[in-house]
Design an enzyme around this catalytic site. Structure first.
Site, mmCIF file in Angstrom:
data_model
loop_
_atom_site.group_PDB
_atom_site.id
_atom_site.type_symbol
_atom_site.label_atom_id
_atom_site.label_comp_id
_atom_site.label_asym_id
_atom_site.label_seq_id
_atom_site.Cartn_x
_atom_site.Cartn_y
_atom_site.Cartn_z
ATOM 1 N N GLY A 19 -16.808 -30.414 9.760
ATOM 2 C CA GLY A 19 -16.349 -30.762 11.100
ATOM 3 C C GLY A 19 -17.500 -30.936 12.064
ATOM 4 C CB SER A 136 -8.010 -28.133 -0.379
ATOM 5 O OG SER A 136 -8.727 -27.464 -1.406
ATOM 6 C CE1 TYR A 149 -6.920 -23.668 1.979
ATOM 7 C CE2 TYR A 149 -7.652 -24.251 -0.237
ATOM 8 C CZ TYR A 149 -7.745 -24.394 1.135
ATOM 9 O OH TYR A 149 -8.659 -25.270 1.672
#
Length: 246
Positions: A19, A136, A149
Protein backbone atom coordinates in the site's frame (compact mmCIF):
# COMPACT_ATOMS: atom_id res chain seq x y z
CA UNK A 1 3.46 13.38 -17.46
CA UNK A 2 2.79 10.26 -15.36
CA UNK A 3 -0.18 7.95 -15.46
CA UNK A 4 -1.65 9.56 -12.35
CA UNK A 5 -1.05 13.21 -13.23
CA UNK A 6 -3.64 15.26 -11.35
CA UNK A 7 -5.52 12.18 -10.13
CA UNK A 8 -6.61 11.44 -6.57
CA UNK A 9 -6.24 7.91 -5.21
CA UNK A 10 -7.29 6.58 -1.80
CA UNK A 11 -5.46 3.54 -0.41
CA UNK A 12 -6.74 1.96 2.79
CA UNK A 13 -4.06 0.08 4.69
CA UNK A 14 -1.55 2.32 2.96
CA UNK A 15 1.00 2.98 5.70
CA UNK A 16 3.23 -0.03 5.00
CA UNK A 17 3.99 -2.79 2.52
CA UNK A 18 2.52 -2.70 -0.96
CA UNK A 19 0.00 0.00 0.00
CA UNK A 20 2.75 2.44 0.93
CA UNK A 21 4.86 1.39 -2.05
CA UNK A 22 1.87 2.12 -4.28
CA UNK A 23 1.25 5.51 -2.67
CA UNK A 24 4.88 6.56 -3.18
CA UNK A 25 4.83 5.54 -6.82
CA UNK A 26 1.52 7.32 -7.49
CA UNK A 27 3.07 10.52 -6.14
CA UNK A 28 6.11 10.05 -8.39
CA UNK A 29 3.73 9.67 -11.33
CA UNK A 30 2.04 12.98 -10.62
CA UNK A 31 -0.89 11.87 -8.46
CA UNK A 32 -2.27 12.85 -5.09
CA UNK A 33 -2.81 10.20 -2.42
CA UNK A 34 -4.89 9.65 0.66
CA UNK A 35 -3.95 6.70 2.85
CA UNK A 36 -5.31 5.13 6.01
CA UNK A 37 -3.79 2.98 8.72
CA UNK A 38 -4.02 2.08 12.39
CA UNK A 39 -0.44 1.90 13.66
CA UNK A 40 0.68 5.32 14.93
CA UNK A 41 4.35 4.67 14.19
CA UNK A 42 3.59 3.71 10.59
CA UNK A 43 1.27 6.69 10.20
CA UNK A 44 4.07 9.00 11.38
CA UNK A 45 6.57 7.37 9.01
CA UNK A 46 4.16 7.75 6.09
CA UNK A 47 3.79 11.45 6.87
CA UNK A 48 7.56 11.80 6.49
CA UNK A 49 7.65 9.83 3.23
CA UNK A 50 4.72 11.44 1.41
CA UNK A 51 4.12 15.07 0.37
CA UNK A 52 2.38 17.45 2.75
CA UNK A 53 -0.55 17.57 0.33
CA UNK A 54 -1.27 13.90 1.07
CA UNK A 55 -4.19 12.99 3.30
CA UNK A 56 -3.05 10.56 6.01
CA UNK A 57 -5.72 9.29 8.37
CA UNK A 58 -6.01 6.88 11.24
CA UNK A 59 -8.96 4.70 10.27
CA UNK A 60 -10.19 1.23 11.20
CA UNK A 61 -11.91 -0.61 8.35
CA UNK A 62 -13.93 -2.60 10.89
CA UNK A 63 -15.28 0.49 12.66
CA UNK A 64 -18.43 2.05 11.20
CA UNK A 65 -17.76 5.43 12.82
CA UNK A 66 -14.31 5.49 11.22
CA UNK A 67 -15.84 4.66 7.84
CA UNK A 68 -18.26 7.57 8.19
CA UNK A 69 -15.39 9.85 9.20
CA UNK A 70 -13.41 8.67 6.17
CA UNK A 71 -16.34 9.51 3.91
CA UNK A 72 -16.47 13.03 5.36
CA UNK A 73 -12.72 13.52 5.00
CA UNK A 74 -12.70 12.39 1.37
CA UNK A 75 -15.67 14.62 0.55
CA UNK A 76 -13.59 17.58 1.71
CA UNK A 77 -10.36 16.37 0.09
CA UNK A 78 -11.78 15.80 -3.39
CA UNK A 79 -13.43 13.23 -5.65
CA UNK A 80 -11.57 10.01 -6.34
CA UNK A 81 -10.11 8.59 -9.54
CA UNK A 82 -9.03 5.43 -7.77
CA UNK A 83 -9.90 3.48 -4.63
CA UNK A 84 -7.64 0.67 -3.42
CA UNK A 85 -9.24 -1.19 -0.51
CA UNK A 86 -6.14 -2.82 0.88
CA UNK A 87 -6.75 -2.78 4.66
CA UNK A 88 -7.21 -6.08 6.45
CA UNK A 89 -5.44 -8.60 8.64
CA UNK A 90 -4.68 -12.29 8.82
CA UNK A 91 -4.43 -14.93 11.51
CA UNK A 92 -4.07 -18.69 11.50
CA UNK A 93 -5.80 -21.42 13.48
CA UNK A 94 -7.12 -24.93 13.07
CA UNK A 95 -10.79 -25.28 12.06
CA UNK A 96 -11.58 -26.68 15.51
CA UNK A 97 -10.16 -23.68 17.35
CA UNK A 98 -12.06 -20.92 15.52
CA UNK A 99 -14.35 -18.99 17.85
CA UNK A 100 -17.29 -16.74 17.14
CA UNK A 101 -15.23 -13.79 18.34
CA UNK A 102 -12.35 -14.60 15.96
CA UNK A 103 -14.79 -15.14 13.11
CA UNK A 104 -16.53 -11.81 13.67
CA UNK A 105 -13.28 -9.90 14.08
CA UNK A 106 -11.78 -11.09 10.81
CA UNK A 107 -15.01 -10.92 8.82
CA UNK A 108 -15.60 -7.37 10.08
CA UNK A 109 -12.15 -6.20 9.01
CA UNK A 110 -11.73 -8.13 5.75
CA UNK A 111 -15.28 -8.32 4.35
CA UNK A 112 -17.67 -5.98 6.14
CA UNK A 113 -15.07 -3.20 6.14
CA UNK A 114 -14.45 -2.96 2.38
CA UNK A 115 -18.13 -3.57 1.64
CA UNK A 116 -19.18 -0.61 3.81
CA UNK A 117 -16.26 1.52 2.64
CA UNK A 118 -17.32 1.08 -0.98
CA UNK A 119 -20.90 1.93 -0.04
CA UNK A 120 -19.76 5.08 1.78
CA UNK A 121 -17.26 6.22 -0.85
CA UNK A 122 -19.10 5.30 -4.04
CA UNK A 123 -20.52 8.80 -4.35
CA UNK A 124 -16.99 10.22 -4.35
CA UNK A 125 -15.87 8.10 -7.32
CA UNK A 126 -15.51 9.92 -10.61
CA UNK A 127 -16.77 8.45 -13.86
CA UNK A 128 -13.97 6.27 -15.21
CA UNK A 129 -12.53 5.62 -11.75
CA UNK A 130 -10.99 2.30 -10.76
CA UNK A 131 -11.72 0.24 -7.65
CA UNK A 132 -9.21 -2.40 -6.52
CA UNK A 133 -9.52 -4.78 -3.57
CA UNK A 134 -6.72 -6.91 -2.15
CA UNK A 135 -7.47 -10.61 -1.83
CA UNK A 136 -4.85 -13.35 -1.24
CA UNK A 137 -3.45 -16.49 -2.80
CA UNK A 138 -4.58 -18.18 0.44
CA UNK A 139 -7.99 -18.50 -1.24
CA UNK A 140 -6.46 -21.08 -3.59
CA UNK A 141 -3.67 -22.62 -1.51
CA UNK A 142 -5.85 -24.86 0.65
CA UNK A 143 -3.52 -24.49 3.64
CA UNK A 144 -4.82 -26.33 6.71
CA UNK A 145 -4.50 -23.40 9.11
CA UNK A 146 -5.93 -20.57 7.01
CA UNK A 147 -9.57 -21.54 6.50
CA UNK A 148 -11.04 -18.41 8.11
CA UNK A 149 -8.63 -16.00 6.45
CA UNK A 150 -9.07 -17.72 3.08
CA UNK A 151 -12.86 -17.51 3.47
CA UNK A 152 -12.72 -13.74 4.00
CA UNK A 153 -10.49 -13.26 0.99
CA UNK A 154 -12.67 -15.54 -1.12
CA UNK A 155 -15.64 -13.36 -0.21
CA UNK A 156 -13.70 -10.36 -1.50
CA UNK A 157 -13.31 -12.01 -4.91
CA UNK A 158 -17.05 -12.67 -5.11
CA UNK A 159 -18.14 -9.19 -4.10
CA UNK A 160 -15.76 -7.46 -6.52
CA UNK A 161 -17.23 -9.41 -9.43
CA UNK A 162 -20.65 -8.04 -8.48
CA UNK A 163 -19.23 -4.54 -8.05
CA UNK A 164 -17.81 -4.73 -11.57
CA UNK A 165 -21.33 -5.25 -12.94
CA UNK A 166 -22.98 -2.68 -10.67
CA UNK A 167 -20.43 0.09 -11.28
CA UNK A 168 -20.00 -0.44 -15.02
CA UNK A 169 -22.97 1.83 -15.77
CA UNK A 170 -20.90 4.70 -14.34
CA UNK A 171 -17.80 3.70 -16.30
CA UNK A 172 -16.12 2.53 -13.09
CA UNK A 173 -13.99 -0.61 -13.13
CA UNK A 174 -13.52 -3.06 -10.21
CA UNK A 175 -10.79 -5.69 -9.96
CA UNK A 176 -9.07 -7.90 -7.42
CA UNK A 177 -5.36 -8.11 -6.63
CA UNK A 178 -4.28 -11.58 -5.49
CA UNK A 179 -0.84 -11.36 -3.86
CA UNK A 180 1.05 -14.48 -2.91
CA UNK A 181 4.15 -14.50 -0.71
CA UNK A 182 5.25 -10.85 -0.53
CA UNK A 183 8.34 -10.02 1.56
CA UNK A 184 6.99 -6.97 3.41
CA UNK A 185 4.91 -8.11 6.38
CA UNK A 186 4.96 -11.60 4.87
CA UNK A 187 2.95 -13.86 7.22
CA UNK A 188 3.79 -11.45 10.06
CA UNK A 189 0.80 -12.72 12.03
CA UNK A 190 2.56 -16.04 12.74
CA UNK A 191 4.95 -16.87 15.60
CA UNK A 192 8.53 -16.41 14.41
CA UNK A 193 9.47 -20.09 14.16
CA UNK A 194 6.18 -21.07 12.50
CA UNK A 195 6.49 -18.14 10.10
CA UNK A 196 9.97 -19.19 8.96
CA UNK A 197 8.85 -22.77 8.37
CA UNK A 198 5.72 -21.66 6.51
CA UNK A 199 7.63 -19.16 4.35
CA UNK A 200 10.13 -21.83 3.37
CA UNK A 201 7.30 -24.26 2.58
CA UNK A 202 5.41 -21.73 0.44
CA UNK A 203 8.42 -20.24 -1.35
CA UNK A 204 9.62 -23.72 -2.30
CA UNK A 205 6.34 -24.13 -4.21
CA UNK A 206 6.74 -20.86 -6.10
CA UNK A 207 8.11 -21.50 -9.61
CA UNK A 208 10.20 -18.32 -9.40
CA UNK A 209 11.67 -19.64 -6.13
CA UNK A 210 11.40 -16.41 -4.18
CA UNK A 211 8.95 -14.14 -2.43
CA UNK A 212 7.85 -11.01 -4.23
CA UNK A 213 8.55 -7.46 -3.14
CA UNK A 214 6.07 -4.80 -2.10
CA UNK A 215 7.09 -2.80 -5.16
CA UNK A 216 6.32 -5.72 -7.49
CA UNK A 217 2.84 -6.13 -6.00
CA UNK A 218 2.25 -2.37 -6.13
CA UNK A 219 3.25 -2.26 -9.80
CA UNK A 220 0.39 -4.60 -10.72
CA UNK A 221 -2.00 -2.72 -8.44
CA UNK A 222 -1.14 0.57 -10.12
CA UNK A 223 -1.67 -0.92 -13.56
CA UNK A 224 -5.20 -1.84 -12.49
CA UNK A 225 -5.78 1.59 -10.93
CA UNK A 226 -4.55 3.41 -14.01
CA UNK A 227 -6.10 4.08 -17.41
CA UNK A 228 -3.70 1.48 -18.82
CA UNK A 229 -6.28 -1.07 -17.61
CA UNK A 230 -9.25 0.82 -19.06
CA UNK A 231 -10.76 -2.38 -20.52
CA UNK A 232 -10.13 -4.57 -17.49
CA UNK A 233 -12.92 -5.16 -14.96
CA UNK A 234 -14.21 -8.05 -12.87
CA UNK A 235 -10.79 -9.69 -13.07
CA UNK A 236 -8.34 -11.26 -10.63
CA UNK A 237 -4.66 -10.46 -11.09
CA UNK A 238 -2.22 -12.74 -9.28
CA UNK A 239 1.16 -11.48 -8.10
CA UNK A 240 2.46 -14.77 -6.73
CA UNK A 241 5.40 -15.96 -8.81
CA UNK A 242 3.20 -18.68 -10.30
CA UNK A 243 2.19 -20.20 -6.94
CA UNK A 244 -1.46 -20.84 -7.74
CA UNK A 245 -3.47 -21.43 -10.90
CA UNK A 246 -7.18 -20.68 -11.14
Amino acid sequence: MGRFQGKRILITGGTSGMGLAGAQRIVKEGGHVAITGLNEERLARARNLLPETSLILRSDAANEADINALQTAISSWGSLDGLWLNAGFADVSSPESITAEAFNRMMNANVRGPMLQLAALSGSLNSGASVLVTSSSSVYEGAAMTSLYAATKGAVVAMVKSWASALAVRGIRANTLVPGPIETNFRHFMPEESRKQFEEFVVNQVPLRRAGTAEEAAAVALFLLSDDASYVTGSQYAVDGGLVHY
